[in-house]
Design an enzyme around this catalytic site. Structure first.
Site, mmCIF file in Angstrom:
data_model
loop_
_atom_site.group_PDB
_atom_site.id
_atom_site.type_symbol
_atom_site.label_atom_id
_atom_site.label_comp_id
_atom_site.label_asym_id
_atom_site.label_seq_id
_atom_site.Cartn_x
_atom_site.Cartn_y
_atom_site.Cartn_z
ATOM 1 N N VAL A 136 0.858 -1.179 0.000
ATOM 2 C CA VAL A 136 0.000 0.000 0.000
ATOM 3 C C VAL A 136 0.903 1.240 0.000
ATOM 4 O O VAL A 136 1.424 1.628 -1.034
ATOM 5 C CB VAL A 136 -1.006 -0.025 1.174
ATOM 6 N N CYS A 137 1.126 1.838 1.151
ATOM 7 C CA CYS A 137 1.853 3.110 1.190
ATOM 8 C C CYS A 137 3.331 2.986 0.825
ATOM 9 O O CYS A 137 3.888 3.885 0.208
ATOM 10 C CB CYS A 137 1.681 3.767 2.550
ATOM 11 N N VAL A 138 3.970 1.875 1.186
ATOM 12 C CA VAL A 138 5.372 1.692 0.797
ATOM 13 C C VAL A 138 5.473 1.620 -0.725
ATOM 14 O O VAL A 138 6.276 2.327 -1.344
ATOM 15 C CB VAL A 138 5.972 0.429 1.455
ATOM 16 N N THR A 141 4.449 5.047 -2.453
ATOM 17 C CA THR A 141 5.463 6.079 -2.225
ATOM 18 C C THR A 141 6.719 5.793 -3.051
ATOM 19 O O THR A 141 7.265 6.687 -3.699
ATOM 20 C CB THR A 141 5.795 6.182 -0.728
#
Length: 190
Positions: A136-138, A141
């Site tokens: 998700v965020c890793v 990003t």
């Protein structure tokens, strides 16, 4: 793999109570297990003179009210709400005044934040990405970093996840498309 400390930042993605503490709203045991590897990587990078960035996933309570399509609270339940203990960085992190803390409202730490300007102002080219959640965020990003011509290197043994297959997917996808994957022990600084 050797990194020039002056041109490298460790980006610690969303190591917050909501994800890494057993009482968190979206607690994942593998995210809590990533705490020691993350703090070790940060300590080594800081000692070498690299920059440290922490991201926080923070949602105002009304963020998704009236959205046409996407509502994170509908998908994940209410989590890391602005101003709550859930949204705070985990207390095992050694956050210092010289570190940069990015509050973000989406999976991508570059979207409508000052992260790119901060990295450019400090001459950073390479990002050692760790934290949670892998897919998700890793992943979002790191992908966004690659599109901005930074070199995103995912530190695989310092990344939390919900399911092991999510982690494997994220690492394989990043390695194939826009970045590199490395073990923490293979990171050295010059």
């Amino acid at each position: 793999m050797e990194f020039d400390a002056e041109r490298t930042a460790v980006v610690v993605v969303d190591v917050q109570n909501g994800f890494c503490h057993p009482d968190g709203s979206l607690y994942a045991p593998a995210s809590e297990a990533a705490l020691d590897p993350v703090t070790d990587l940060v300590a080594r990078a800081r000692e070498a003179g690299a920059s440290v960035v922490y991201t926080r996933d923070v949602h105002p309570p009304e963020q998704f009210d009236g959205n046409h399509y996407y509502d994170e609270f509908e998908r994940w339940g209410e989590h890391v709400v602005e101003g709550t203990w859930d949204a705070e960085l985990h207390d095992r992190l050694d956050v210092r005044d010289e570190d940069y803390v990015v509050d973000k409202h989406t999976y991508d730490a570059f979207y409508q934040t000052g992260l790119e300007g901060h990295l450019d102002a400090h001459g950073v080219d390479d990002l050692l990405v760790c934290g949670t959640l892998a897919n998700v965020c890793v992943l979002h990003t790191a992908g966004s970093a690659g599109l901005r011509d930074y070199r995103p290197v995912l530190v695989e043994d310092a990344i939390g996840y919900i399911e092991e297959e999510h982690r494997e997917y994220a690492l394989d996808h990043a390695d194939w498309l826009f970045g590199e994957v490395i073990e923490r022990d293979d990171v050295t600084f010059q």
